[in-house]
Design a protein around this motif. Structure first.
Motif, short mmCIF file in Angstrom:
data_model
loop_
_atom_site.label_atom_id
_atom_site.label_comp_id
_atom_site.label_asym_id
_atom_site.label_seq_id
_atom_site.Cartn_x
_atom_site.Cartn_y
_atom_site.Cartn_z
N ALA A 299 -8.78 -1.37 59.22
CA ALA A 299 -9.21 -1.72 60.65
C ALA A 299 -8.30 -0.97 61.80
O ALA A 299 -7.05 -1.52 61.77
CB ALA A 299 -9.46 -3.35 60.66
N GLU A 300 -8.71 -0.36 62.60
CA GLU A 300 -7.84 0.11 63.57
C GLU A 300 -8.79 0.99 64.75
O GLU A 300 -9.73 1.35 64.52
CB GLU A 300 -6.77 1.08 63.18
CG GLU A 300 -7.73 2.42 62.43
CD GLU A 300 -6.66 3.36 61.86
OE1 GLU A 300 -5.36 3.20 62.18
OE2 GLU A 300 -6.94 4.09 60.81
N LEU A 301 -7.98 1.14 66.07
CA LEU A 301 -8.61 1.83 67.20
C LEU A 301 -7.85 3.05 67.33
O LEU A 301 -6.62 2.85 67.75
CB LEU A 301 -8.52 0.74 68.14
CG LEU A 301 -9.01 1.49 69.50
CD1 LEU A 301 -10.50 1.99 69.64
CD2 LEU A 301 -8.65 0.56 70.66
N THR A 302 -8.31 4.29 66.93
CA THR A 302 -7.53 5.49 67.06
C THR A 302 -7.94 6.25 68.28
O THR A 302 -7.47 7.53 68.39
CB THR A 302 -7.53 6.21 65.77
OG1 THR A 302 -9.00 6.68 65.37
CG2 THR A 302 -7.07 5.44 64.41
N ILE A 303 -8.71 5.71 69.07
CA ILE A 303 -9.18 6.40 70.21
C ILE A 303 -7.97 6.44 71.23
O ILE A 303 -7.71 5.34 71.65
CB ILE A 303 -10.54 5.91 70.79
CG1 ILE A 303 -11.60 6.07 69.78
CG2 ILE A 303 -10.81 6.69 72.02
CD1 ILE A 303 -12.78 5.17 69.99
N LEU B 74 -13.99 -1.21 77.64
CA LEU B 74 -14.61 -0.66 76.50
C LEU B 74 -13.44 -0.93 75.50
O LEU B 74 -13.41 -1.36 74.21
CB LEU B 74 -14.71 0.81 76.39
CG LEU B 74 -15.28 1.49 75.18
CD1 LEU B 74 -16.30 1.00 74.70
CD2 LEU B 74 -15.28 2.88 75.34
N GLU B 75 -11.98 -0.53 76.07
CA GLU B 75 -10.98 -0.68 75.01
C GLU B 75 -10.56 -1.90 74.77
O GLU B 75 -10.30 -2.29 73.50
CB GLU B 75 -9.64 0.02 75.75
CG GLU B 75 -8.45 0.20 74.77
CD GLU B 75 -7.35 0.90 75.37
OE1 GLU B 75 -6.49 1.32 74.50
OE2 GLU B 75 -7.31 1.16 76.51
N ASN C 298 -12.93 -4.47 74.37
CA ASN C 298 -13.88 -4.92 73.51
C ASN C 298 -13.58 -4.45 71.84
O ASN C 298 -13.83 -5.02 71.04
CB ASN C 298 -15.23 -4.57 74.12
CG ASN C 298 -16.50 -5.24 73.00
OD1 ASN C 298 -16.75 -4.52 72.29
ND2 ASN C 298 -16.58 -6.59 73.41
N LEU C 299 -13.28 -2.85 71.97
CA LEU C 299 -13.17 -2.38 70.51
C LEU C 299 -11.85 -3.17 69.92
O LEU C 299 -11.84 -3.41 68.83
CB LEU C 299 -12.81 -0.96 70.95
CG LEU C 299 -13.79 -0.13 71.36
CD1 LEU C 299 -13.75 1.74 71.52
CD2 LEU C 299 -15.17 -0.25 70.29
N THR C 300 -10.71 -3.26 70.69
CA THR C 300 -9.53 -3.90 70.44
C THR C 300 -9.85 -5.59 69.84
O THR C 300 -9.46 -5.66 68.66
CB THR C 300 -8.35 -4.26 71.37
OG1 THR C 300 -8.05 -2.65 71.69
CG2 THR C 300 -7.28 -4.76 70.73
N ALA C 301 -10.80 -6.20 70.31
CA ALA C 301 -11.19 -7.58 70.06
C ALA C 301 -12.03 -7.49 68.53
O ALA C 301 -11.80 -8.20 67.77
CB ALA C 301 -12.15 -8.01 71.07
N LEU C 302 -12.86 -6.51 68.59
CA LEU C 302 -13.63 -6.01 67.28
C LEU C 302 -12.54 -6.06 65.85
O LEU C 302 -12.62 -6.44 65.05
CB LEU C 302 -14.55 -4.99 67.42
CG LEU C 302 -15.64 -5.48 68.10
CD1 LEU C 302 -16.62 -4.33 68.61
CD2 LEU C 302 -16.76 -6.71 67.30
N PHE D 34 -12.42 2.34 64.69
CA PHE D 34 -13.11 3.33 65.81
C PHE D 34 -12.19 4.66 65.97
O PHE D 34 -11.03 4.55 66.16
CB PHE D 34 -13.20 2.48 67.31
CG PHE D 34 -14.19 1.53 67.10
CD1 PHE D 34 -15.54 1.49 67.04
CD2 PHE D 34 -13.53 -0.01 67.20
CE1 PHE D 34 -16.18 0.34 66.92
CE2 PHE D 34 -14.25 -1.04 67.02
CZ PHE D 34 -15.81 -0.96 66.90
N THR D 35 -12.99 5.85 65.62
CA THR D 35 -12.32 7.23 65.65
C THR D 35 -12.33 7.96 66.84
O THR D 35 -11.90 8.85 66.79
CB THR D 35 -12.62 7.74 64.31
OG1 THR D 35 -13.89 8.05 64.44
CG2 THR D 35 -12.01 6.77 63.07
N GLY D 36 -13.64 7.77 67.68
CA GLY D 36 -13.94 8.78 68.69
C GLY D 36 -14.95 8.20 69.55
O GLY D 36 -15.61 7.42 69.44
#
Length: 182
Positions: free
Chosen positions: A63-67, A87-88, A90-94, A127-129
């Motif tokens: 699980a990671e945020l690579t964007i 956005l960042e 919320n994605l980090t929270a997920l 999340f990749t892009g």
């Protein structure tokens, strides 16, 4: 001499027509006929199929945020850049399973409840892009961002591709918040 040439052409045509005629063989039938199994190859095929079905699902899912959000800043007007921050978060929270951070980005509590299906301890996101950013909308000060990635559901041990459309805009007091995720 002319008779011999005519006979050769006619004979060649008959052979050609005969070989093209008859019942057509499908690709599957020709592959089956071409690869008639030997006793050893049948066992190898069965073993290969068994190992494929017995292999566990991808266990190295991370699980990671690579964007890199900064790389998308040039696609927005200066005044719309706070949408990327929302956005960042919320994605980090997920990704990090931070429920309070997840809840903090929405316009109201009712929307938080409606968006709960995206959040869950059984879900792990990668999340990749960003597929698209659209800020030329009828609603002034709104940005739609489509995020792509994958989600692991630990209850079923399945990984699926995800595409999530975020509608982010200013609320009544001028803060950038999430109005929906689709």
């Amino acid at each position: 001499m002319l008779k011999k040439i005519a006979m050769t052409v006619m004979l060649t045509s008959l052979i050609f027509l005969t070989s093209c005629g008859g019942d057509p063989i499908s690709k599957e039938e020709s592959n089956i006929a071409a690869t008639t199994p030997t006793p050893n190859s049948a066992n190898n095929t069965e073993k290969k199929q068994n190992t494929e079905t017995k292999q566990p699902k991808e266990t190295s899912f991370k699980a990671e945020l690579t964007i890199n959000m900064k790389s998308y800043q040039d696609q927005l007007a200066e005044s719309d850049l706070p949408a990327l921050e929302v956005l960042e978060k919320n994605l980090t929270a997920l990704v990090e399973h931070d429920h309070s951070l997840f809840e903090s980005g929405f316009v109201n509590e009712k929307l938080v409840e409606a968006m709960e299906p995206y959040y869950g301890e059984q879900y792990h996101y990668k999340f990749t892009g960003i597929e698209s950013i659209d800020d030329n909308l009828p609603n002034e000060q709104q940005v739609n961002v489509t995020v792509i990635g994958q989600r692991l559901d630990t209850t079923s041990d399945t990984i699926e591709d995800v595409k999530m459309l975020y509608a982010i805009r200013k609320n009544d007091i001028g803060e950038w918040v999430i109005y929906t995720i689709d």
